[in-house]
Design an enzyme around this catalytic site. Structure first.
Site, PDB file in Angstrom:
ATOM      1  N   GLY A  88       8.196  21.865  26.561  1.00 41.55           N
ATOM      2  CA  GLY A  88       8.646  20.511  26.255  1.00 41.55           C
ATOM      3  C   GLY A  88       9.276  19.857  27.473  1.00 41.55           C
ATOM      4  N   ASN A  89       9.953  18.771  27.265  1.00 46.90           N
ATOM      5  CA  ASN A  89      10.642  18.098  28.368  1.00 46.90           C
ATOM      6  C   ASN A  89      11.920  17.474  27.843  1.00 46.90           C
ATOM      7  OD1 ASN A  89      10.068  15.211  27.582  1.00 46.90           O
ATOM      8  ND2 ASN A  89       7.993  16.042  27.695  1.00 46.90           N
TER       9      ASN A  89
END
Ligand code: CTP
Length: 406
Positions: free
Chosen positions: A204-205
């Site tokens: 993810g980020n």
């Protein structure tokens, strides 16, 4: 209405005489507050005879009636025309060394500014920064327009003509200002995609989605019909959007977000990709949870590139559709954010690219943001610093200007 017209020292002050006349003819009580420099262009007798009210510039005149705050308190509307680069800077800093400065600090009325200056001064990052600050405070910026400037050159910097400025100022006073996206269909993506590794893990980020949500909410407030495609945005942030009547579409991975955006973009006039999309996904997602027993000491994941959603939307754009992207950059030594933004705008084919500098302590998980906006040709057409809402308003100002240009 009690209208205060602030005039700063630019040649366009002669056009403000006509603006004052339009207010007076429409039955408004107009009080002109020129700066000392403005009086070198148009003198007190002109302002007094046109406005039919006494004119002072000093905070030391009429002290008994506390004139330095009385005008601001009484105002239903304040218009600063022309607003020079210097006056915009003073407003942004909250300086109050003359009657116009104190009046602006003392007022809670809508404030409209009509910038007028040479193109270079308009484009200077200091001026653009100050405008971002002022917009963030709700100041309505009208113009400047393209055209011939004093001295024979031409470009962006002409003050808006009095009739148009008059109409914009009345709209600001009636609260109708900024319904400039009415009739437009807008789709905005927000949040960060997650690419699964196995049933419990993902790549993810750090995007919270706050900037994208702010873009959507600002568009709705300006009258647009808005769809918001979200990837992993907290419900708390979405509550704001739902209250504003925004339709929410949910997506998880880059592929899902891409499909949702393609579908929504079909009917949209403006498409904004504010989501942080994974550039790579895991080639083969494990069906069962990866265990240390099975994997051992080292785990190698094979990643494959995802489709560039923004570039695809730009390639397939319909006539009249405006495509806006964001760029999160970490410029290296000797590189500027603008230069990187310019390259990315050309690579992606966007009409507008909003670039911000990110780092572990910048851009993410913070209420504030600082951006530059570049058009399709890589020209810097705006900048903003401040809250995510201020950045969103600057984005929509630039979109309105771009769509007006065509
Ligand atoms: N974007 C997209 N699809 C992707 C990756 C990014 O639509 N697969 C969009 C983002 O929503 C954003 C813009 O492209 O509007 C720029 O994203 P950014 O991460 O800055 O650029 P990248 O294309 O990932 O390029 P790089 O990371 O190499 O700078």
């Amino acid at each position: 209405m009690f209208v205060v017209v602030g005039v700063s020292g630019g040649i366009a002050a002669y056009k403000t005489v006509q603006l004052v006349r339009l207010f007076v003819l429409a039955g408004h009580d107009v009080h002109v507050v020129p700066t000392a420099d403005a009086l070198r262009f148009v003198g007190t007798p002109t302002w007094e005879s046109i406005s039919r009210n006494p004119v002072t510039t000093s905070v030391h005149d009429d002290v008994a009636r506390v004139r330095h705050v009385a005008l601001g308190q009484a105002a239903d509307l304040v218009v600063v025309a022309p607003a020079t680069a210097n006056t915009l800077a003073k407003m942004a800093a909250g300086l109050a060394d003359d009657l116009l400065g104190t009046t602006l600090l003392a007022t809670t009325a809508p404030v409209v500014v009509a910038p007028a200056m040479h193109t270079e001064m308009w484009r200077h990052p200091a001026t653009q920064h100050n405008l971002g600050v002022l917009r963030g405070r709700g100041v309505v910026v009208v113009g400047p327009e393209d055209g011939p400037l004093t001295g024979g050159d031409s470009g962006t910097g002409r003050m808006t003509e009095p009739e148009a400025l008059f109409a914009a100022a009345l709209a600001a006073a009636s609260g109708a200002a900024g319904r400039d996206l009415a009739g437009l269909r807008v789709v905005v993506s927000a949040g960060g995609t997650r690419e699964p590794i196995d049933p419990v893990r993902f790549i993810g980020n750090r995007s919270s989605g706050a900037q994208g949500v702010a873009v959507a909410v600002a568009a709705a407030a300006r009258g647009a019909q808005v769809a918001l495609v979200v990837a992993h945005v907290e419900q708390r942030a979405l509550d704001d959007a739902q209250r504003a009547g925004i339709r929410i579409v949910r997506a998880g991975t880059a592929a899902e977000l891409g499909a949702a955006m393609d579908a929504e973009a079909e009917g949209a006039d403006v498409v904004v990709m504010a989501a942080a999309v994974a550039d790579y996904r895991v080639a083969a997602v494990a069906e069962r949870k990866l265990t240390k027993d099975a994997v051992g000491e080292r785990l190698t994941l094979e990643l494959v590139e995802t489709a560039d959603i923004l570039a695809g939307l730009a390639r397939r754009r319909r006539a009249g559709q405006t495509i806006v992207g964001f760029a999160a950059e970490t410029p290296g030594a000797g590189e500027t954010l603008e230069a990187r933004a310019r390259r990315k705008a050309q690579r992606k084919g966007t009409d507008l690219l909003v670039a911000n500098e990110v780092g572990w302590a910048r851009g993410f998980e913070r209420p504030d943001n600082a951006v530059v906006l570049v058009d399709a040709g890589g020209e810097v057409v705006g900048a903003a610093q401040g809250t995510k809402r201020a950045v969103a308003e600057a984005l929509w100002d630039a979109v309105v200007a771009l769509r007006g240009r065509r």
